[in-house]
Design a protein around this motif. Structure first.
Motif, PDB file in Angstrom:
ATOM      1  N   LEU A 179       0.707  -1.325  -0.367  1.00 29.80           N
ATOM      2  CA  LEU A 179      -0.352  -0.033   0.190  1.00 29.80           C
ATOM      3  C   LEU A 179       0.945   1.400   0.081  1.00 29.80           C
ATOM      4  O   LEU A 179       0.651   2.443  -0.202  1.00 29.80           O
ATOM      5  CB  LEU A 179      -0.932   0.025   0.907  1.00 29.80           C
ATOM      6  CG  LEU A 179      -2.338   1.214   1.622  1.00 29.80           C
ATOM      7  CD1 LEU A 179      -2.845   1.185   0.108  1.00 29.80           C
ATOM      8  CD2 LEU A 179      -2.903   1.087   2.396  1.00 29.80           C
ATOM      9  N   GLU A 183       0.041   5.674  -3.307  1.00 30.56           N
ATOM     10  CA  GLU A 183       0.184   6.835  -2.917  1.00 30.56           C
ATOM     11  C   GLU A 183      -0.471   8.007  -4.019  1.00 30.56           C
ATOM     12  O   GLU A 183      -1.144   8.567  -3.004  1.00 30.56           O
ATOM     13  CB  GLU A 183       1.262   7.549  -1.870  1.00 30.56           C
ATOM     14  CG  GLU A 183       0.677   9.344  -1.044  1.00 30.56           C
ATOM     15  CD  GLU A 183       1.996  10.017  -1.293  1.00 30.56           C
ATOM     16  OE1 GLU A 183       1.757  10.711  -0.926  1.00 30.56           O
ATOM     17  OE2 GLU A 183       2.924   9.313  -0.574  1.00 30.56           O
ATOM     18  N   GLU A 203      -8.277  -2.576   5.415  1.00 31.04           N
ATOM     19  CA  GLU A 203      -6.967  -1.378   5.382  1.00 31.04           C
ATOM     20  C   GLU A 203      -7.147  -0.712   4.726  1.00 31.04           C
ATOM     21  O   GLU A 203      -7.060   0.883   4.438  1.00 31.04           O
ATOM     22  CB  GLU A 203      -5.710  -2.043   5.235  1.00 31.04           C
ATOM     23  CG  GLU A 203      -3.858  -1.141   4.890  1.00 31.04           C
ATOM     24  CD  GLU A 203      -4.168  -0.743   6.821  1.00 31.04           C
ATOM     25  OE1 GLU A 203      -3.730   0.492   6.960  1.00 31.04           O
ATOM     26  OE2 GLU A 203      -4.587  -1.797   7.664  1.00 31.04           O
ATOM     27  N   LEU A 204      -8.125  -0.797   3.217  1.00 30.79           N
ATOM     28  CA  LEU A 204      -8.632  -0.244   2.089  1.00 30.79           C
ATOM     29  C   LEU A 204      -9.341   1.326   2.350  1.00 30.79           C
ATOM     30  O   LEU A 204      -9.836   2.270   1.957  1.00 30.79           O
ATOM     31  CB  LEU A 204      -9.156  -0.560   0.675  1.00 30.79           C
ATOM     32  CG  LEU A 204      -8.142  -0.950   0.266  1.00 30.79           C
ATOM     33  CD1 LEU A 204      -8.953  -1.860  -0.414  1.00 30.79           C
ATOM     34  CD2 LEU A 204      -6.662  -0.297  -0.506  1.00 30.79           C
ATOM     35  N   THR A 207      -7.906   4.465   4.197  1.00 28.28           N
ATOM     36  CA  THR A 207      -7.447   5.259   2.992  1.00 28.28           C
ATOM     37  C   THR A 207      -8.049   6.922   2.439  1.00 28.28           C
ATOM     38  O   THR A 207      -7.865   7.677   2.197  1.00 28.28           O
ATOM     39  CB  THR A 207      -6.912   4.448   1.889  1.00 28.28           C
ATOM     40  OG1 THR A 207      -8.267   4.000   1.094  1.00 28.28           O
ATOM     41  CG2 THR A 207      -5.767   3.275   2.340  1.00 28.28           C
ATOM     42  N   LYS A 209      -8.982   6.136   0.158  1.00 29.26           N
ATOM     43  CA  LYS A 209      -9.659   6.287  -1.655  1.00 29.26           C
ATOM     44  C   LYS A 209     -10.036   5.466  -2.353  1.00 29.26           C
ATOM     45  O   LYS A 209     -10.408   4.951  -1.696  1.00 29.26           O
ATOM     46  CB  LYS A 209      -7.687   6.054  -2.683  1.00 29.26           C
ATOM     47  CG  LYS A 209      -6.860   7.109  -2.538  1.00 29.26           C
ATOM     48  CD  LYS A 209      -5.524   5.838  -2.237  1.00 29.26           C
ATOM     49  CE  LYS A 209      -4.218   7.210  -2.649  1.00 29.26           C
ATOM     50  NZ  LYS A 209      -4.054   7.614  -3.664  1.00 29.26           N
ATOM     51  N   ASN A 236     -14.798   4.504   4.688  1.00 29.41           N
ATOM     52  CA  ASN A 236     -14.111   4.730   2.908  1.00 29.41           C
ATOM     53  C   ASN A 236     -15.723   4.019   2.431  1.00 29.41           C
ATOM     54  O   ASN A 236     -15.515   3.563   2.318  1.00 29.41           O
ATOM     55  CB  ASN A 236     -13.199   4.415   2.526  1.00 29.41           C
ATOM     56  CG  ASN A 236     -12.196   4.475   1.128  1.00 29.41           C
ATOM     57  OD1 ASN A 236     -13.355   5.305   0.690  1.00 29.41           O
ATOM     58  ND2 ASN A 236     -11.801   3.679   0.132  1.00 29.41           N
TER      59      ASN A 236
END
Length: 344
Positions: A179, A183, A203-204, A207, A209, A236
């Protein structure tokens, strides 16, 4: 459980209600629509009686949500989720998915192979109308002897192509440890083999994103939505669902494209739905037909593999279109989209 608030409810009263709910140990998801505000209660709501909530002056109605996925459910979020990919960076275009007005194309080679290869592909797909550049830096392969991708170097080359063309980039993440290289990746793809890698999904979720979440090889629609829930529950909400075909008993194509997933997912979820016709069939001549069918079915976007010299590709050579074939396809897709008042 979802709670619909009264239109005339004052802000201080609503805030007191939300604080009271939070003190009882529940998470809160608020969706403000044009006509009503919906509060989703997250957690074990089995001990809450909806009638008790109606005693509060700000509450109009309350009901339980039967689906195991909450944040991905349209019940919690009646309005379509619209996600922006790219933008916010100098010289980088932005792509909007889920607005109902466009069918953006995510296109590029299966694998990033060389600097010249990815630059040529990026320029070709942009010229044909693609809005996002895809390319695999890390490649999950069935055989350990097959090309596994360039890894971090592949991401560097994608970033170079982004600077050259202005296209946002999409590539697949296979492990949490990688990961740190993502960036500057605008859209992180979770492949079919990882769609239930729950540690990776969580974990995503941290982020923020945009994530392109592919349905697993034998995954159900419910499992796909629960995987999206993992990302969303971790913070997210920028999740795009991707149907890329599932395995069946017949092997005449690589997979079987489930186009019925598009209207069904739109019915039960507010998240955008993208179709990947390349992996669905694995046959170059069939990709345009499936892409056209996907647009007709209402897909919010398409992910299509394009290589300037597919006969030399290091992975999935048989399913990648040439730039000329992709250009011809985009012209057809534009006409299909126009029937519904949409553009590419």
């Amino acid at each position: 459980m979802i709670v619909i608030l009264k239109k005339e409810a004052g802000k201080p009263d609503v805030e007191r209600f939300l604080e009271d709910v939070k003190k009882k140990g529940f998470g809160v998801h608020i969706s403000e629509g044009v006509d009503k505000t919906i509060v989703g209660l997250l957690g074990d709501t089995s001990k809450i009686d909806p009638e008790d909530l109606l005693a509060n002056d700000v509450v109009e109605s309350a009901e339980r949500v039967s689906a195991p996925y909450k944040m991905a459910s349209r019940s919690f979020h009646p309005e379509n989720t619209v996600i922006t990919i790219g933008g916010g960076q100098q010289g980088v275009d932005s792509c909007i998915i889920g607005d109902g007005r466009s069918v953006p194309l995510i296109a590029g080679p299966c694998s990033v192979e060389t600097e010249q290869q990815i630059l040529d592909a990026a320029k070709a797909v942009k010229a044909a109308g693609a809005r996002v550049l895809r390319g695999g830096a890390y490649k999950p392969r069935t055989s350990p002897y097959s090309f596994q991708g360039l890894g971090a170097e592949g991401i560097r080359l994608l970033e170079l192509a982004k600077r050259e063309t202005g296209l946002p980039i999409c590539t697949e993440l296979m492990a949490i440890s990688e990961l740190k290289y993502f960036e500057n990746v605008d859209l992180i793809q979770v492949g079919a083999r990882n769609f239930q890698n729950f540690d990776l999904l969580k974990e995503l979720g941290r982020t923020g994103k945009p994530v392109l979440l592919k349905r697993g090889l034998s995954g159900t629609i419910s499992e796909l939505l629960m995987s999206a829930e993992y990302i969303m529950a971790s913070g997210n909400e920028n999740v795009i669902l991707c149907e890329r075909g599932i395995r069946t008993y017949d092997g005449y194509t690589r997979n079987c494209l489930d186009l019925s997933a598009v209207p069904y997912l739109h019915k039960v979820s507010h998240l955008p739905v993208v179709i990947d016709p390349s992996h669905a069939c694995g046959i170059r001549w069939m990709v345009p037909v499936l892409a056209q069918a996907a647009v007709a079915a209402g897909a919010d976007g398409l992910e299509i593999e394009v290589h300037c010299h597919p006969e030399k590709a290091l992975s999935d050579a048989s399913q990648q279109l040439t730039p000329e074939q992709f250009t011809a396809l985009t012209e057809k897709l534009g006409k299909y989209a126009a029937v519904e008042g949409r553009t590419l």
